[in-house]
Write an enzyme that holds these catalytic residues in place. Sequence first.
Site, short mmCIF file in Angstrom:
data_model
loop_
_atom_site.label_atom_id
_atom_site.label_comp_id
_atom_site.label_asym_id
_atom_site.label_seq_id
_atom_site.Cartn_x
_atom_site.Cartn_y
_atom_site.Cartn_z
CG ASP A 7 -5.20 -2.45 -2.11
OD1 ASP A 7 -5.49 -1.50 -2.41
OD2 ASP A 7 -4.11 -2.99 -2.05
CD GLU A 9 -0.09 -2.61 -4.02
OE1 GLU A 9 0.31 -1.75 -5.02
OE2 GLU A 9 -0.68 -2.36 -3.05
CG HIS A 57 4.32 -2.75 -6.05
ND1 HIS A 57 5.12 -3.40 -6.44
CD2 HIS A 57 3.46 -2.00 -6.94
CE1 HIS A 57 5.41 -3.20 -7.96
NE2 HIS A 57 4.16 -2.45 -7.92
CG HIS A 152 1.63 0.79 -1.10
ND1 HIS A 152 0.46 1.81 -1.60
CD2 HIS A 152 2.23 1.63 -0.16
CE1 HIS A 152 0.80 3.07 -1.12
NE2 HIS A 152 1.80 3.08 -0.35
CG ASP A 157 -1.95 -1.65 1.25
OD1 ASP A 157 -1.12 -1.64 2.31
OD2 ASP A 157 -1.62 -1.29 0.05
#
Length: 240
Positions: A7, A9, A57, A152, A157
Amino acid sequence: MRQIILDTETTGLDHRQGHRIIEIAGLELVDRRPTGRHVHLYVNPEREIDAGATEVHGMTWDDLRDKPRFSDVADAFLEFARGAEWIIHNAPFDVGFLDAELALCDRAGCSSLYAKLTDTLALARERFPGKRNNLDALCERFGVDNAGRKLHGALLDAQLLAEVYLAMTRGQESLTIDIPPPVAAGSGGGDRMWATRPRVPLAVPAPSEHELAAHAAYLDALDRESKGRCVWRTLGNAAA
């Protein structure tokens, strides 16, 4: 079978508009079991972060100015992720950003790094057409506790996605997948050891209240998705 749950960001929604990665996380599975190995990197994006992204986030450029650039951490990421199956929720988004970052530091793209790419969003849409299939919805559907997900974060995640992926791709028959097959008496080969090995008493620990509650929540989710045809729930009711 080595798999990496990945994952990222980012500073915004589109790498083609110059947006950059600010966080990367990957968790390792081997034979569908977490190994405890992971990579978690914060990255200085060298640009401002969109306000909308910060709302998601919680990070600003000021939080990341002292972090290394992507080119500084690329080797650590590539060493961890190369050669594995990559499992990503909405894979085109993350892969697009990773490809853009790799191109900026003159590295080969993602397709030359992973052995296979699996998009859990595509899997969920195929299995649950017409339903919400974001990570929060899938956590609720499969009984995965996401109460701590206020914002997030790539590592959190990835941890939640690992649980969702294992639940979403596990059939009920997998509960006995690790039990060796019985060996017929008199059969040849090294597997005869299973027929002659002395029996050892099996220690069966009692489940805790937390484990029982988690098991009940999983059966509830399984029963809903199978429209009341959960075999284990049916057997349990019959036994009662």
